[in-house]
Design an enzyme around this catalytic site. Sequence first.
Site, PDB file in Angstrom:
ATOM      1  N   HIS A   1      -1.497   0.362  12.149  1.00  0.00           N
ATOM      2  CA  HIS A   1      -0.677   0.363  10.936  1.00  0.00           C
ATOM      3  C   HIS A   1       0.482   1.342  11.141  1.00  0.00           C
ATOM      4  CE1 HIS A   1       0.384  -0.056   6.769  1.00  0.00           C
ATOM      5  NE2 HIS A   1       0.377   1.247   6.626  1.00  0.00           N
TER       6      HIS A   1
ATOM      7  N   ASP B   1      -2.345  -1.327   2.834  1.00  0.00           N
ATOM      8  CA  ASP B   1      -2.039   0.027   2.352  1.00  0.00           C
ATOM      9  C   ASP B   1      -1.078   0.035   1.181  1.00  0.00           C
ATOM     10  OD1 ASP B   1      -2.232   2.821   2.419  1.00  0.00           O
ATOM     11  OD2 ASP B   1      -0.451   3.000   3.654  1.00  0.00           O
TER      12      ASP B   1
ATOM     13  N   HIS C   1       6.249  -0.586   1.369  1.00  0.00           N
ATOM     14  CA  HIS C   1       5.361   0.028   0.370  1.00  0.00           C
ATOM     15  C   HIS C   1       5.385   1.551   0.322  1.00  0.00           C
ATOM     16  CE1 HIS C   1       2.414  -0.239   3.849  1.00  0.00           C
ATOM     17  NE2 HIS C   1       2.273   1.023   3.490  1.00  0.00           N
TER      18      HIS C   1
END
Length: 1063
Positions: free
Chosen positions: A258, A370, A580
């Site tokens: 990630h 996430d 995000h």
Amino acid sequence: MDHVVMKHKRTTLERAEKFISPLYFTDINLYGRVYPKCSPVTSIQHYAAPGRIPYEKAVKGDYSPAQVGQSFGPSWSTHWFCVEIDVPSDWMGEEVRLRWNSNSEALIWINGQPIQGFSGENNRTDFILTESLKDNESHKTVYIEMACNGLFGAGDNGMINPPNPNRTFTLSKAEVAVFDRAVYNLIREVELLHDMAQHLPEGSERGYQALYTVNQMINAINFEDRSTFEKAHMIAQKFLSQKNGDSQHVIHAMGHCHIDTAWLWPYAETIRKCARSWSISIRLMEKYKDFTFTCSQAQQYEWVKQHYPSLFEEIKKFVKRGQFIPVGGSWVEMDGNIPSGEAFIRQFLFGQRFFQQEFGVTCKEFWLPDTFGYSAQLPQIMRQCGITRFLTQKLSWNLVNKFPHHTFWWQGIDGSKVLAHFPPGDSYEMKGFVKEVLYTVENFRDKGRSGKSAYLFGFGDGGHGPSEDMLERLKRMKDVDGLARVRMSSPDEFFSKVEMEDGHKLCRWAGELYLELHNGTYTTHAKVKQNNRNSEFLLHNVEFYATMAALKMTANQNEYKYPAAELSRLWKLLLLNQFHDVLPGSSIGMVYEDAHAYYKDIRESAGRLISEAQNALIGSLEEKAADAETVTSVFNSLGWERVEVVCVPESENSTDMPPQNKRKKKGTQVDSEGNSLAFVRVPSYGYQIISLENIPAPVTASILEGDLIKLENNKVMAVIDKIGRVIQMSIKGQDRYRNAVCSKNPANQFVIYDDIPLYWDAWDVMDYHLETRKPVTDLLEPVRILDKGPLRASVKFSLKIGKDSTLHQIIILDAESPCLHFETQVSWHENHKFLKVEFPTSVHTFEATYEIQYGHLKRPNHYNTSWDSARFEVCGHKWADLSECGYGVAVLNDCKYGYSAIDNILRLSLLRSPKTPDADADMGEHSFRYALMPHLGSYQEAGVIQEAYNFNCPLSLCKMKVMPALLDTSSYFSLSTRQVVLETVKMSEDGQGDLILRMYEAFGGQEQATLTTSFDFKQVVRCNSLEENDPTLESDSLNLGTAGRSVTCTLCPFQILTLRITI
């Protein structure tokens, strides 16, 4: 003579731990023998680069000698090293590694190619030079690119603190070493047995078997006799070869990395993080043929393709092999609450098209591990973009309630369902430890319904991904009695097995996936959210005007080309900023310097494109004759007629109102700022040459007793007190003029709260902030009248919010408007304060309604349960509403997303003031608007949805010269019902010249709609949101039909429908 010892579990465990410890007894334990031979590199030459430059420029730099122990900086700078390596000749046949630790991130380049990343923070300091040294491999020259930041940026004293611009990073290791593979393997086996003994349930027979086995291994090892290594290995193998039963839980392990597209580092550093991280995984794939690696975010792939083409070619090779797996289908891992519905679709449109074009892959799963909550409209949007599966783990962060499922069907507001999975390890960056595997099974909440789960392993957030240690750990747990079965897998393999074997047994969750944490992100960095909303509407407008201009020019054989490439570029900038940690406001200040530059780019380019398209649209009206007159055209890019007051631009050499309008009664006003106002009527998705309308009734402003001011038009009446609060607002013509405002508490009351979260400063607002409410009543300037009508009436007042913060507001009522508008300017200089405005109403209800993407959602306005009270701050878009049968009150806004509702009070969140990770977040000047709209009937019937669109998408005015006889009006699209919203008008992405129209049912009920166009067409077909024919979309109930220039269809509640029209 041997002694049989009564084993003590604690001491035996600690014995095993110390035997492989990197800290204790390293002179006599296994760890200290992993690198039996070491030698310093021959030379290190250093070049302080002028920024993040490419390899080709770096190798031409001015290098000077450097040495171990030297420090480099400051933060965010780049340093290149030319490293000469000479491996000792007596190491022939050995595995040799370069060990480099600059206590920062770094990337090794060999022969001009990026090969592998380094990071001292996660002990990734090795690079394999050769697995068996040969004569021609003893000398190497490599380049190392050092980034002066860590995995989590350059903050001090805590991960999320603002960056320290003056940090330095010390080169602590630069050497070559022999790597002893036999010793390393023993470490992994001792670690596994130790962890099983430690973490299997107390009293577990298998746990004690592991304890005695690891003790036996240690006893067997004699460092003076390497033959004992094999003996110890065989002891471990005897234990590890004991298999599981068929009923064991199956863990589908997938490598993952990630990488936040921006967060505690800027976008530019993410580009390098991708190269460092993905090159590592490529090297591991070369060695571990069953290793699979999942990787999302098309934007990051595009960056790598642009900046690291050779690495991208390697990625393509391993995609074909099925090891490097593109997932997610989106441009970035965007925020799950704030983007518009159309922006969500564009995330998938651009993401899926990239994966199709580059890899021949269409992603089946949405990968969003996430993000801070997930909209209830996402299931339908996903399905319309070729995606039927969803993975996240973020709801494991819930502060109050534990989500009841890990594998389930998620149903959206229209009834669409997708298969959802939350990896029960509660993380997307597992490390391959026994404890994680055991927790994954223990924590799984759908036992009996399913017996399998996903397990994502690899260093994350800051990148770097899986490691050799993780793969070696998982390899040994493939099928070991006492543990779940672990297999390398892929998302498709995992989800397919769940669908085939468990799908009929799974539970269903309907509605949003609300994260009970990080709800301050609906408000933090208000200007980013304002620019996001504005940009979404700007691109909507560009596409509509450009599409109609292109059609007109094609019909007239004139030159105007639809700006497809530029629109693609602008959309990608907007989608990037919806990442995000960017759009929610949780990044460092450097990120927002980039973000606002991108918004400026969008604003300027979109403005130019709109002007060009509007000129093309009305070009046929232009004349150069002497009697041509200057007039103003008003453009409407929404799907209904609009009757509004507009501000007419001034002309240097002529008046805006053409002489021929003298035959009509003039309805004009010059406001207190000197602006010319006009009252206009503009058709649906069209334009109108300004033609002054008779005003049914003027708006007025008058002074009442007690320092009160009344604003009144033919629809509503409002009374405002001296500090700007609305003490009465009534709908005209209603019996007894019911007051929409609570009789005990005025509306438009500004309130300020203490806003001190537990840790995640920019992210969180805690429930206890509600206990610190302080009304803002410190008056700087009392309310006074600015404008008295007939088109606009307005008042102005000023308040002091804090020691250095002030608020100025103009309250406006226009002729014919059902809404009271509030134009607000705030100079904001607070520390951990939260500003809201509240509207106590006279409405009695047990739920509030909030607009979300392509629809709306009802939530409780009470705290009956822990699930209700945990939603004390929620996300909504352009409007929120409290309604009882036959009556309600709505609050509209042009850039806000945070709301809270309790009983009859609706609050709109305005500004926060966190100090990490950006110490200057939200400090400075802010301008924003909101509106209050009481209504009869439901919010659907009263037109709240349309008023909110109008509020966010002002009519566009454009000057031109025309002949009086050619004054004209035009409507390109109209709908037979206000229940269906035509959201998008654009040209198809494939360049074939087809129109794409997207509409949705907005009320929450089935409706037949007829769409009428101003042009002829050959064919209309339904397509998915990727603009493809999709047989999986159910069309039986659509009843799609055409007649002349009209299209008729039936939409189900909250259904999104995309049509492809061939001209």
